[in-house]
Scaffold this active site. Structure first.
Site, PDB file in Angstrom:
ATOM      1  N   GLY A  16      36.379  49.136  31.226  1.00 28.81           N
ATOM      2  CA  GLY A  16      36.696  48.388  32.491  1.00 28.81           C
ATOM      3  C   GLY A  16      38.090  48.019  32.976  1.00 28.81           C
ATOM      4  N   ASN A  18      40.758  49.486  33.880  1.00 24.55           N
ATOM      5  CA  ASN A  18      41.746  49.493  35.177  1.00 24.55           C
ATOM      6  C   ASN A  18      42.040  48.347  36.439  1.00 24.55           C
ATOM      7  OD1 ASN A  18      38.559  50.940  34.840  1.00 24.55           O
ATOM      8  ND2 ASN A  18      39.059  50.952  37.083  1.00 24.55           N
ATOM      9  N   THR A  19      40.661  47.627  35.906  1.00 27.31           N
ATOM     10  CA  THR A  19      40.303  46.506  37.715  1.00 27.31           C
ATOM     11  C   THR A  19      40.067  45.243  36.980  1.00 27.31           C
ATOM     12  OG1 THR A  19      39.859  46.489  40.035  1.00 27.31           O
ATOM     13  CG2 THR A  19      38.239  47.175  38.639  1.00 27.31           C
ATOM     14  N   GLY A  20      39.906  44.226  37.985  1.00 27.58           N
ATOM     15  CA  GLY A  20      39.456  42.765  37.654  1.00 27.58           C
ATOM     16  C   GLY A  20      40.422  42.154  36.294  1.00 27.58           C
ATOM     17  N   ILE A  21      38.826  41.352  36.289  1.00 27.43           N
ATOM     18  CA  ILE A  21      39.828  40.709  35.134  1.00 27.43           C
ATOM     19  C   ILE A  21      39.674  41.565  33.658  1.00 27.43           C
ATOM     20  CG2 ILE A  21      38.134  39.450  32.759  1.00 27.43           C
ATOM     21  CD1 ILE A  21      36.689  38.247  35.905  1.00 27.43           C
ATOM     22  N   GLY A  22      38.911  42.808  33.501  1.00 28.61           N
ATOM     23  CA  GLY A  22      39.529  44.096  32.580  1.00 28.61           C
ATOM     24  C   GLY A  22      40.608  43.999  32.506  1.00 28.61           C
ATOM     25  N   SER A 145      28.623  36.500  32.430  1.00 27.59           N
ATOM     26  CA  SER A 145      29.467  36.300  33.291  1.00 27.59           C
ATOM     27  C   SER A 145      28.464  34.332  33.116  1.00 27.59           C
ATOM     28  CB  SER A 145      28.886  37.422  34.470  1.00 27.59           C
ATOM     29  OG  SER A 145      28.538  36.290  35.928  1.00 27.59           O
ATOM     30  N   TYR A 170      22.047  41.915  38.842  1.00 28.24           N
ATOM     31  CA  TYR A 170      23.246  41.670  37.977  1.00 28.24           C
ATOM     32  C   TYR A 170      23.740  40.468  36.496  1.00 28.24           C
ATOM     33  CZ  TYR A 170      27.947  40.701  37.214  1.00 28.24           C
ATOM     34  OH  TYR A 170      29.400  40.379  36.667  1.00 28.24           O
TER      35      TYR A 170
END
Length: 304
Positions: A16, A18-22, A145, A170
């Protein structure tokens, strides 16, 4: 402040990425000179992320690999496509958070959150372990999380068939990941492996507190103003990435540890945390491991 070391001869995979925290994890790791592979389901998003990293990190060595954690049968091919002889760390960051009242399923028939966030990373680790063991002291870094802190695993309903609620499911899937990271380290230690496993979480990371990285993320003025008050207790995703980056790079961090933000577990520099009460339950971790093995058909195991 922790100074990023030179890691020019290392290879890291960020799921992951490509976006956010990643994305910010990949950007910060690229700043060490390492080769960073962005595991992404969509090639065009990975390309945009790589361009954004190159714009921020001159000479960045980044590339992508097709990764669909919701398709267990594809993960061996993903590992083979990396084209490397060793892997110095993998950051298990990718995850889905769905809306809507009805559950969805992965290609393999598992509930989407549990199947992607937990089972996908469980199976991916199985295929990656030979590459990780080829490195001198590799790390598996699992991103949990803070929302999982108030949850408990229901071993009798891992697929959330009873009383499904997306956010709760989640959070439980992220808790399952954290159990996995700790149980993995116990098994690696028992096998005498040189690979270690560390669990982290990003605290409270908001888009409104995250600096722009167009086209990956563009922070609008209005959103920044609305998020100003939240900055007293929360942080942006660039800061939320720091525990994972630290866990990859700092040789002083030991396997089996939990790291998160310093201030109330929500913001600030990374620090080691005490294991949450539920994460001390090794029997639940063992039973979850066994169930995960049955659902995926694989069992991550050290060969040392």
């Amino acid at each position: 402040m922790y100074q990023l070391p030179d890691a020019a001869d290392h290879v890291y995979l960020v799921t992951g990425g490509n976006t956010g925290i990643g994305y910010f994890t990949a950007e910060q790791l690229a700043g060490t000179g390492a080769t960073v592979v962005l595991g992404s389901r969509r090639a065009e998003r990975a390309e945009a992320a790589m361009n954004a990293i190159r714009a921020r990190v001159p000479g960045a060595r980044v590339r992508s690999a097709a990764l669909d954690l919701a398709d267990l049968g594809s993960l061996r091919r993903t590992t083979e496509s990396l084209g490397v002889k060793r892997l110095d760390a993998v950051v298990h960051n990718a995850g889905v958070l769905l809306g809507g009242p009805e559950p969805r399923q992965t290609r393999d028939g598992n509930e989407m959150h549990f199947g992607t966030n937990h089972l996908g990373h469980f199976a991916l680790t199985h295929w990656l372990l030979p590459l990780l063991e080829a490195a001198p002291s590799a790390r598996v870094v699992t991103v949990g999380s803070f929302a999982a802190k108030s949850e408990r695993i229901d071993l009798d309903d891992l697929q959330s068939r009873v009383g499904y609620r997306a956010k709760r499911t989640y959070s439980r899937s992220k808790l399952a990941q954290m159990y996995f990271g700790l149980e993995l380290d116990r098994r690696l230690r028992a096998a005498g492996s040189t690979v270690s496993s560390v669990v982290v979480h990003p605290g409270g990371a908001l888009d409104s507190l995250t600096p722009s990285r167009p086209p990956i993320h563009v922070r609008k003025t209005g959103a920044a103003l609305r998020g100003a008050a939240a900055a007293l207790v929360l942080q942006g995703k660039h800061a939320g990435a720091r525990p994972a980056v630290r866990a990859v790079l700092d040789p002083r961090i030991a396997g089996g540890e939990l790291w998160g933000p310093r201030i109330f577990g929500l913001r600030g520099r990374p620090r080691r945390e005490r294991l949450w009460a539920q994460l001390k339950d090794a029997e639940t971790a063992r039973r979850l491991w066994q169930a995960s093995t049955e659902l995926t058909g694989v069992a991550p195991a050290a060969t040392a």
